[in-house]
Motif scaffolding. Structure first.
Motif, PDB file in Angstrom:
ATOM      1  N   MET A   1       0.823  -1.204   0.000  1.00 49.91           N
ATOM      2  CA  MET A   1       0.000   0.000   0.000  1.00 49.91           C
ATOM      3  C   MET A   1       0.861   1.260   0.000  1.00 49.91           C
ATOM      4  SD  MET A   1      -3.251  -0.684   0.047  1.00 49.91           S
ATOM      5  CE  MET A   1      -4.412  -1.945   0.437  1.00 49.91           C
ATOM      6  N   ALA A   2       1.998   1.167  -0.602  1.00 47.26           N
ATOM      7  CA  ALA A   2       2.905   2.309  -0.600  1.00 47.26           C
ATOM      8  C   ALA A   2       2.833   3.098  -1.899  1.00 47.26           C
ATOM      9  CB  ALA A   2       4.328   1.837  -0.362  1.00 47.26           C
ATOM     10  N   ASP A   3       1.796   2.824  -2.685  1.00 51.39           N
ATOM     11  CA  ASP A   3       1.715   3.536  -3.962  1.00 51.39           C
ATOM     12  C   ASP A   3       1.075   4.915  -3.807  1.00 51.39           C
ATOM     13  OD1 ASP A   3      -1.027   1.462  -5.231  1.00 51.39           O
ATOM     14  OD2 ASP A   3      -0.714   2.469  -3.327  1.00 51.39           O
ATOM     15  N   GLY A   4       0.345   5.174  -2.744  1.00 55.94           N
ATOM     16  CA  GLY A   4      -0.160   6.510  -2.462  1.00 55.94           C
ATOM     17  C   GLY A   4      -1.389   6.924  -3.239  1.00 55.94           C
ATOM     18  N   ASN A   5      -2.204   5.960  -3.688  1.00 56.37           N
ATOM     19  CA  ASN A   5      -3.421   6.339  -4.417  1.00 56.37           C
ATOM     20  C   ASN A   5      -4.645   6.309  -3.515  1.00 56.37           C
ATOM     21  OD1 ASN A   5      -3.716   3.647  -4.092  1.00 56.37           O
ATOM     22  ND2 ASN A   5      -4.022   3.147  -6.253  1.00 56.37           N
ATOM     23  N   SER A   6      -4.469   6.223  -2.232  1.00 61.61           N
ATOM     24  CA  SER A   6      -5.512   6.285  -1.207  1.00 61.61           C
ATOM     25  C   SER A   6      -6.582   5.209  -1.374  1.00 61.61           C
ATOM     26  CB  SER A   6      -6.164   7.671  -1.152  1.00 61.61           C
ATOM     27  OG  SER A   6      -6.964   7.886  -2.299  1.00 61.61           O
ATOM     28  N   GLY A   7      -6.221   4.082  -1.921  1.00 61.22           N
ATOM     29  CA  GLY A   7      -7.148   2.952  -1.989  1.00 61.22           C
ATOM     30  C   GLY A   7      -8.205   3.059  -3.056  1.00 61.22           C
ATOM     31  N   GLY A   8      -8.060   3.938  -4.006  1.00 64.24           N
ATOM     32  CA  GLY A   8      -9.062   4.076  -5.061  1.00 64.24           C
ATOM     33  C   GLY A   8      -9.165   2.854  -5.932  1.00 64.24           C
ATOM     34  N   VAL A   9      -8.027   2.229  -6.217  1.00 66.21           N
ATOM     35  CA  VAL A   9      -8.043   1.026  -7.054  1.00 66.21           C
ATOM     36  C   VAL A   9      -8.689  -0.119  -6.296  1.00 66.21           C
ATOM     37  CG1 VAL A   9      -6.582  -0.619  -8.286  1.00 66.21           C
ATOM     38  CG2 VAL A   9      -6.015   1.805  -8.323  1.00 66.21           C
ATOM     39  N   GLY A  10      -8.481  -0.209  -4.993  1.00 62.61           N
ATOM     40  CA  GLY A  10      -9.101  -1.263  -4.206  1.00 62.61           C
ATOM     41  C   GLY A  10     -10.605  -1.136  -4.162  1.00 62.61           C
ATOM     42  N   VAL A  11     -11.097   0.084  -4.023  1.00 57.23           N
ATOM     43  CA  VAL A  11     -12.545   0.308  -4.012  1.00 57.23           C
ATOM     44  C   VAL A  11     -13.131  -0.030  -5.369  1.00 57.23           C
ATOM     45  CG1 VAL A  11     -14.334   2.069  -3.797  1.00 57.23           C
ATOM     46  CG2 VAL A  11     -12.419   2.049  -2.200  1.00 57.23           C
ATOM     47  N   LEU A  12     -12.441   0.342  -6.426  1.00 58.91           N
ATOM     48  CA  LEU A  12     -12.915   0.019  -7.778  1.00 58.91           C
ATOM     49  C   LEU A  12     -12.932  -1.491  -7.991  1.00 58.91           C
ATOM     50  CD1 LEU A  12     -13.778   1.174 -10.514  1.00 58.91           C
ATOM     51  CD2 LEU A  12     -11.377   1.124 -11.180  1.00 58.91           C
ATOM     52  N   GLY A  13     -11.933  -2.168  -7.463  1.00 61.36           N
ATOM     53  CA  GLY A  13     -11.904  -3.622  -7.589  1.00 61.36           C
ATOM     54  C   GLY A  13     -13.051  -4.290  -6.858  1.00 61.36           C
ATOM     55  N   VAL A  14     -13.374  -3.780  -5.686  1.00 62.17           N
ATOM     56  CA  VAL A  14     -14.500  -4.343  -4.937  1.00 62.17           C
ATOM     57  C   VAL A  14     -15.811  -4.104  -5.679  1.00 62.17           C
ATOM     58  CG1 VAL A  14     -15.850  -4.091  -2.814  1.00 62.17           C
ATOM     59  CG2 VAL A  14     -13.355  -4.198  -2.703  1.00 62.17           C
ATOM     60  N   LEU A  15     -15.994  -2.929  -6.239  1.00 63.37           N
ATOM     61  CA  LEU A  15     -17.232  -2.630  -6.978  1.00 63.37           C
ATOM     62  C   LEU A  15     -17.356  -3.494  -8.228  1.00 63.37           C
ATOM     63  CD1 LEU A  15     -17.392   1.264  -6.660  1.00 63.37           C
ATOM     64  CD2 LEU A  15     -18.750  -0.441  -5.446  1.00 63.37           C
ATOM     65  N   VAL A  16     -16.253  -3.650  -8.960  1.00 64.06           N
ATOM     66  CA  VAL A  16     -16.296  -4.488 -10.163  1.00 64.06           C
ATOM     67  C   VAL A  16     -16.543  -5.943  -9.780  1.00 64.06           C
ATOM     68  CG1 VAL A  16     -14.890  -5.359 -12.077  1.00 64.06           C
ATOM     69  CG2 VAL A  16     -14.889  -2.925 -11.536  1.00 64.06           C
TER      70      VAL A  16
ATOM     71  N   ALA B   1     -18.196  -7.051  -7.147  1.00 64.16           N
ATOM     72  CA  ALA B   1     -19.599  -7.194  -6.749  1.00 64.16           C
ATOM     73  C   ALA B   1     -20.515  -7.196  -7.972  1.00 64.16           C
ATOM     74  CB  ALA B   1     -19.984  -6.061  -5.805  1.00 64.16           C
ATOM     75  N   LEU B   2     -20.197  -6.381  -8.960  1.00 66.10           N
ATOM     76  CA  LEU B   2     -21.003  -6.352 -10.183  1.00 66.10           C
ATOM     77  C   LEU B   2     -20.914  -7.679 -10.928  1.00 66.10           C
ATOM     78  CD1 LEU B   2     -22.751  -4.614 -12.062  1.00 66.10           C
ATOM     79  CD2 LEU B   2     -20.655  -3.930 -13.222  1.00 66.10           C
ATOM     80  N   ILE B   3     -19.729  -8.260 -10.965  1.00 66.04           N
ATOM     81  CA  ILE B   3     -19.570  -9.558 -11.628  1.00 66.04           C
ATOM     82  C   ILE B   3     -20.373 -10.628 -10.903  1.00 66.04           C
ATOM     83  CG2 ILE B   3     -17.882 -11.386 -12.092  1.00 66.04           C
ATOM     84  CD1 ILE B   3     -15.860  -9.160 -12.684  1.00 66.04           C
ATOM     85  N   VAL B   4     -20.354 -10.615  -9.571  1.00 59.66           N
ATOM     86  CA  VAL B   4     -21.113 -11.598  -8.796  1.00 59.66           C
ATOM     87  C   VAL B   4     -22.609 -11.456  -9.058  1.00 59.66           C
ATOM     88  CG1 VAL B   4     -21.782 -12.238  -6.443  1.00 59.66           C
ATOM     89  CG2 VAL B   4     -19.381 -11.896  -7.014  1.00 59.66           C
ATOM     90  N   ILE B   5     -23.093 -10.208  -9.118  1.00 68.28           N
ATOM     91  CA  ILE B   5     -24.523  -9.976  -9.355  1.00 68.28           C
ATOM     92  C   ILE B   5     -24.918 -10.452 -10.748  1.00 68.28           C
ATOM     93  CG2 ILE B   5     -26.243  -8.150  -9.681  1.00 68.28           C
ATOM     94  CD1 ILE B   5     -24.833  -6.642  -7.397  1.00 68.28           C
TER      95      ILE B   5
END
Length: 53
Positions: free
Chosen positions: A1-16, A18-22
């Motif tokens: 987590m040293a890339d400094g993007n404040s977790g935006g990619v992680g949140v996007l990954g969780v949303l994608v 969840a969409l795939i599961v649905i």
């Protein structure tokens, strides 16, 4: 987590994810006929009982 993007990619990954599961879950339910069928009622036929001897 040293890339400094404040977790935006992680949140996007969780949303994608969840969409795939649905979408996949909905496709499975539609394919098995759980959803999307025209008649959603289940017909139960009782056996005929004759009252005459």
């Amino acid at each position: 987590m040293a890339d400094g993007n404040s977790g935006g990619v992680g949140v996007l990954g969780v949303l994608v994810g969840a969409l795939i599961v649905i979408v996949v879950g909905g496709g499975i339910l539609f394919a098995t006929g759980t959803i999307g069928s025209k008649s959603s009622t289940v017909k139960v036929e009782l056996p005929k009982i004759s009252t005459t001897k």
